[in-house]
Design an enzyme around this catalytic site. Structure first.
Site, mmCIF file in Angstrom:
data_model
loop_
_atom_site.group_PDB
_atom_site.id
_atom_site.type_symbol
_atom_site.label_atom_id
_atom_site.label_comp_id
_atom_site.label_asym_id
_atom_site.label_seq_id
_atom_site.Cartn_x
_atom_site.Cartn_y
_atom_site.Cartn_z
ATOM 1 N N ASN A 173 -7.515 -3.244 14.511
ATOM 2 C CA ASN A 173 -8.916 -3.495 14.154
ATOM 3 C C ASN A 173 -9.046 -4.636 13.142
ATOM 4 O O ASN A 173 -10.102 -4.821 12.545
ATOM 5 C CB ASN A 173 -9.561 -2.213 13.596
ATOM 6 C CG ASN A 173 -8.864 -1.713 12.345
ATOM 7 O OD1 ASN A 173 -7.986 -2.374 11.807
ATOM 8 N ND2 ASN A 173 -9.270 -0.548 11.856
ATOM 9 N N GLU A 176 -9.655 -1.690 5.660
ATOM 10 C CA GLU A 176 -10.257 -1.485 6.975
ATOM 11 C C GLU A 176 -11.525 -2.329 7.101
ATOM 12 O O GLU A 176 -12.054 -2.814 6.091
ATOM 13 C CB GLU A 176 -10.603 0.004 7.138
ATOM 14 C CG GLU A 176 -9.399 0.938 7.008
ATOM 15 C CD GLU A 176 -8.505 0.961 8.254
ATOM 16 O OE1 GLU A 176 -8.648 0.081 9.124
ATOM 17 O OE2 GLU A 176 -7.658 1.863 8.342
ATOM 18 N N HIS A 231 -7.298 -4.937 10.318
ATOM 19 C CA HIS A 231 -7.031 -4.620 8.905
ATOM 20 C C HIS A 231 -5.759 -5.306 8.423
ATOM 21 O O HIS A 231 -4.844 -5.577 9.204
ATOM 22 C CB HIS A 231 -6.996 -3.102 8.652
ATOM 23 C CG HIS A 231 -5.796 -2.372 9.163
ATOM 24 N ND1 HIS A 231 -5.880 -1.150 9.800
ATOM 25 C CD2 HIS A 231 -4.474 -2.648 9.120
ATOM 26 C CE1 HIS A 231 -4.676 -0.734 10.116
ATOM 27 N NE2 HIS A 231 -3.798 -1.612 9.728
ATOM 28 N N ASP A 253 0.832 -1.202 0.000
ATOM 29 C CA ASP A 253 0.000 0.000 0.000
ATOM 30 C C ASP A 253 0.864 1.249 0.000
ATOM 31 O O ASP A 253 2.084 1.176 0.153
ATOM 32 C CB ASP A 253 -0.952 -0.008 1.210
ATOM 33 C CG ASP A 253 -0.290 -0.492 2.499
ATOM 34 O OD1 ASP A 253 0.940 -0.455 2.577
ATOM 35 O OD2 ASP A 253 -1.020 -0.897 3.416
HETATM 36 C C1 F6R Z 1 1.516 -1.755 6.190
HETATM 37 C C2 F6R Z 1 0.112 -2.075 6.289
HETATM 38 C C3 F6R Z 1 -0.625 -2.213 7.587
HETATM 39 C C4 F6R Z 1 0.239 -2.646 8.751
HETATM 40 C C5 F6R Z 1 -0.586 -2.658 10.042
HETATM 41 C C6 F6R Z 1 0.277 -2.983 11.243
HETATM 42 O O1 F6R Z 1 1.939 -1.731 4.849
HETATM 43 O O2 F6R Z 1 -0.482 -2.229 5.290
HETATM 44 O O3 F6R Z 1 -1.687 -3.135 7.416
HETATM 45 O O4 F6R Z 1 0.787 -3.903 8.508
HETATM 46 O O5 F6R Z 1 -1.181 -1.412 10.250
HETATM 47 O O6 F6R Z 1 1.201 -1.944 11.439
HETATM 48 P P1 F6R Z 1 2.397 -2.110 12.464
HETATM 49 O O7 F6R Z 1 3.230 -3.224 11.979
HETATM 50 O O8 F6R Z 1 3.142 -0.797 12.415
HETATM 51 O O9 F6R Z 1 1.794 -2.373 13.793
#
Ligand code: F6R
Length: 248
Positions: free
Chosen positions: A136, A143, A138, A68
């Site tokens: 959450n 989301e 995701h 992303d």
């Molecule tokens: C990152 C992404 C997100 C993260 C998620 C966890 O490219 O797409 O889904 O993997 O928000 O983030 P961290 O690892 O910082 O807790």
């Protein structure tokens, strides 16, 4: 198929375990396409992979594809996901920057940028996708409520995700409201998935993803339908697994 779950001593050990499997894939498939996530969770994987490269693993034919990218940040903004992956992956693994593909979050036409990225991924096929998980549930920036049939698309970040990511910016106001993200159907096309999570703040999302109902309200729960998912956790992230399976 039920995901394989490994509980490791700490996030460093988790990263080393995932990196060992990725290194093995690269040895057998030197031109592998590997999907990479940003955020804190995969950093120990990239650190451990850099060790393999320093020890002689040849990664020059691998293509790395981001999950992303924020929309509306200039490409070289220090918090763009391209910039983050250049620091966390490209530099330590001594990669050619051209081997890293990221959706174009600075494009004039974000919908076309999403479609172009989807077409690229569909044509090459992703051999292994690294994922973190949001509190959450995701994955990528999909989301709760995102369709299981979604492909790469423009999406709005929830306020909880913006707040969680504000730690990387000088304030919440600076965190973009939109992004381009691989969709859930895109992620599910990857041949193998490696999800890594650490810390008790992820425990509920991990438990719902692995043992909860398969529902768009918990995007990661779709992984229960994938034939080859490996989940690597520290004790904190795994702390609700037993309790959750016992409640079923
Ligand atoms: C990152 C992404 C997100 C993260 C998620 C966890 O490219 O797409 O889904 O993997 O928000 O983030 P961290 O690892 O910082 O807790």
């Amino acid at each position: 198929m039920t995901p394989t779950v490994d509980i490791t001593a700490d996030t460093r050990a988790a990263g080393e375990a995932v990196a060992a499997r990725i290194a093995a894939l690269i040895r057998t498939t030197p031109d592998a396409v590997i999907g990479v996530a940003t955020g804190s969770s995969p950093l120990p994987v990239y650190t451990a992979l850099a060790g393999y490269v320093d020890a002689g693993l040849d990664v020059t034919r691998v293509t790395w594809c981001a999950l992303d990218e924020y929309l509306g940040l200039p490409t070289h903004h220090p918090q763009s996901y391209r910039a983050e992956l250049e620091r966390a992956l490209v530099a330590p693994l001594h990669l050619d920057p051209a081997s890293l593909r990221v959706p174009d979050g600075a494009a004039d036409d974000p919908d076309k940028a999403a479609a172009d990225y989807e077409a690229f991924l569909a044509e090459r096929g992703v051999d292994l996708q690294i994922l973190g998980i949001g509190r959450n549930g995701h994955i990528g920036f999909n989301e709760p409520g995102t369709s299981f049939t979604s492909t790469t698309h423009r999406a709005r970040l929830t306020e909880s995700t913006r707040k969680a990511n504000a730690r990387f910016f000088s304030g919440l106001d600076e965190v973009p409201h939109e992004c381009l993200t691989q969709g859930l159907a895109t992620i599910m096309r990857a041949r193998r998935i490696e999800l890594i999570a650490g810390g008790e703040q992820k425990a509920d999302a991990v438990a719902r993803a692995l043992h909860g109902p398969i529902t768009e309200q918990c995007p990661a729960s779709i992984l229960q339908r994938h034939p080859d998912v490996h989940v690597t956790l520290d004790a904190g992230a795994a702390s609700l697994l037993v309790e959750h399976s016992a409640r079923r």
